[in-house]
Design a protein around this motif. Structure first.
Motif, PDB file in Angstrom:
ATOM      1  N   GLU A   1     -20.883  17.664  -6.416  1.00 21.21           N
ATOM      2  CA  GLU A   1     -19.560  17.031  -6.494  1.00 21.21           C
ATOM      3  C   GLU A   1     -18.639  17.569  -5.399  1.00 21.21           C
ATOM      4  N   GLN A   2     -18.666  18.875  -5.196  1.00 21.89           N
ATOM      5  CA  GLN A   2     -17.829  19.480  -4.161  1.00 21.89           C
ATOM      6  C   GLN A   2     -18.251  19.023  -2.769  1.00 21.89           C
ATOM      7  N   ALA A   3     -19.558  18.927  -2.546  1.00 18.98           N
ATOM      8  CA  ALA A   3     -20.060  18.470  -1.246  1.00 18.98           C
ATOM      9  C   ALA A   3     -19.678  17.007  -1.012  1.00 18.98           C
ATOM     10  N   ASP A   4     -19.799  16.173  -2.043  1.00 15.83           N
ATOM     11  CA  ASP A   4     -19.410  14.760  -1.921  1.00 15.83           C
ATOM     12  C   ASP A   4     -17.933  14.627  -1.612  1.00 15.83           C
ATOM     13  N   SER A   5     -17.117  15.408  -2.282  1.00 20.27           N
ATOM     14  CA  SER A   5     -15.672  15.359  -2.060  1.00 20.27           C
ATOM     15  C   SER A   5     -15.332  15.770  -0.631  1.00 20.27           C
ATOM     16  N   LYS A   6     -15.968  16.824  -0.157  1.00 14.70           N
ATOM     17  CA  LYS A   6     -15.727  17.293   1.215  1.00 14.70           C
ATOM     18  C   LYS A   6     -16.198  16.255   2.229  1.00 14.70           C
TER      19      LYS A   6
ATOM     20  N   MET B   1     -16.335  13.023   1.840  1.00 14.86           N
ATOM     21  CA  MET B   1     -15.378  11.912   1.842  1.00 14.86           C
ATOM     22  C   MET B   1     -14.104  12.293   2.593  1.00 14.86           C
ATOM     23  N   ASP B   2     -13.631  13.511   2.395  1.00 14.75           N
ATOM     24  CA  ASP B   2     -12.449  13.981   3.125  1.00 14.75           C
ATOM     25  C   ASP B   2     -12.711  13.968   4.632  1.00 14.75           C
ATOM     26  N   ASN B   3     -13.882  14.457   5.030  1.00 11.09           N
ATOM     27  CA  ASN B   3     -14.229  14.483   6.454  1.00 11.09           C
ATOM     28  C   ASN B   3     -14.345  13.072   7.023  1.00 11.09           C
TER      29      ASN B   3
ATOM     30  N   ARG C   1     -10.914  11.721   7.596  1.00 12.56           N
ATOM     31  CA  ARG C   1     -10.288  12.328   8.777  1.00 12.56           C
ATOM     32  C   ARG C   1     -10.840  11.766  10.078  1.00 12.56           C
ATOM     33  N   ARG C   2     -12.144  11.438  10.091  1.00  8.49           N
ATOM     34  CA  ARG C   2     -12.764  10.863  11.292  1.00  8.49           C
ATOM     35  C   ARG C   2     -12.491   9.369  11.402  1.00  8.49           C
ATOM     36  N   LYS C   3     -11.716   8.826  10.466  1.00  5.49           N
ATOM     37  CA  LYS C   3     -11.363   7.400  10.431  1.00  5.49           C
ATOM     38  C   LYS C   3     -12.587   6.519  10.167  1.00  5.49           C
ATOM     39  N   GLU C   4     -13.606   7.075   9.498  1.00  7.43           N
ATOM     40  CA  GLU C   4     -14.772   6.296   9.097  1.00  7.43           C
ATOM     41  C   GLU C   4     -14.566   5.683   7.727  1.00  7.43           C
ATOM     42  N   LEU C   5     -13.577   6.166   7.020  1.00  2.00           N
ATOM     43  CA  LEU C   5     -13.311   5.741   5.656  1.00  2.00           C
ATOM     44  C   LEU C   5     -11.807   5.619   5.497  1.00  2.00           C
TER      45      LEU C   5
END
Length: 162
Positions: free
Chosen positions: A73-78, A80-82, A85-89
């Motif tokens: 869950e923590q890895a998925d959250s990170k 998504m945040d990344n 930030r990269r404007k991929e999402l």
């Protein structure tokens, strides 16, 4: 009353268990509850064991599985945040705002077509404006919701015009 989860007092435990403070003291004296300094969790587990014969909940938990789930869950959250930030999402509100803006600009531009194409012919302009208005009506949000099987205000229920 705020309860200290690290070292609850006798009155705090009495409030949690719905008994008197004196009763908590008696249970401690009998060894059914831990002495002062025990955590709230330790007291609850001892209370459940004494009252209901229930073993502590920790025996039922697979800590390795829970740790792996939490790590994922923590890895998925990170991730998504990344990606954001990269404007991929992009967030749903940002995307909704962008789509609504494009639709509004498109509608405005289409409504100007009749004026540009008709060149002063009022009958032709009226026909073009009517055709564009009909097309926009067919593509409206209400039509999309209708085609999708829902409505804009599903809580209102179906219209009864009997």
């Amino acid at each position: 009353m705020e309860i200290d989860i690290d070292e609850p007092t006798r009155p705090q435990l009495a409030a949690v268990f719905g008994v008197s403070s004196r009763w908590i003291g008696e249970l401690r004296a009998q060894g059914d509850l831990p002495k002062d300094g025990a955590s709230l969790l330790e007291n609850i587990e001892a209370w459940a064991q004494a009252k209901y014969g229930v073993e502590g909940a920790q025996g039922d938990i697979d800590f390795d599985t829970e740790r792996a789930r939490l790590t994922k869950e923590q890895a998925d959250s990170k991730a998504m945040d990344n990606a954001e930030r990269r404007k991929e999402l992009a967030s749903l509100p940002d995307m909704s705002g962008a789509v609504i803006s494009v639709i509004a600009l498109t509608v405005t531009r289409l409504q100007q077509v009749g004026l540009e194409v008709a060149n002063g012919d009022h009958k032709l302009r009226a026909r073009i404006d009517r055709a564009i208005a009909d097309a926009l009506d067919e593509m409206s949000v209400a039509k999309v919701e209708e085609a999708r099987g829902g409505g804009l205000h599903e809580e209102d229920g179906p219209d009864d015009e009997s």
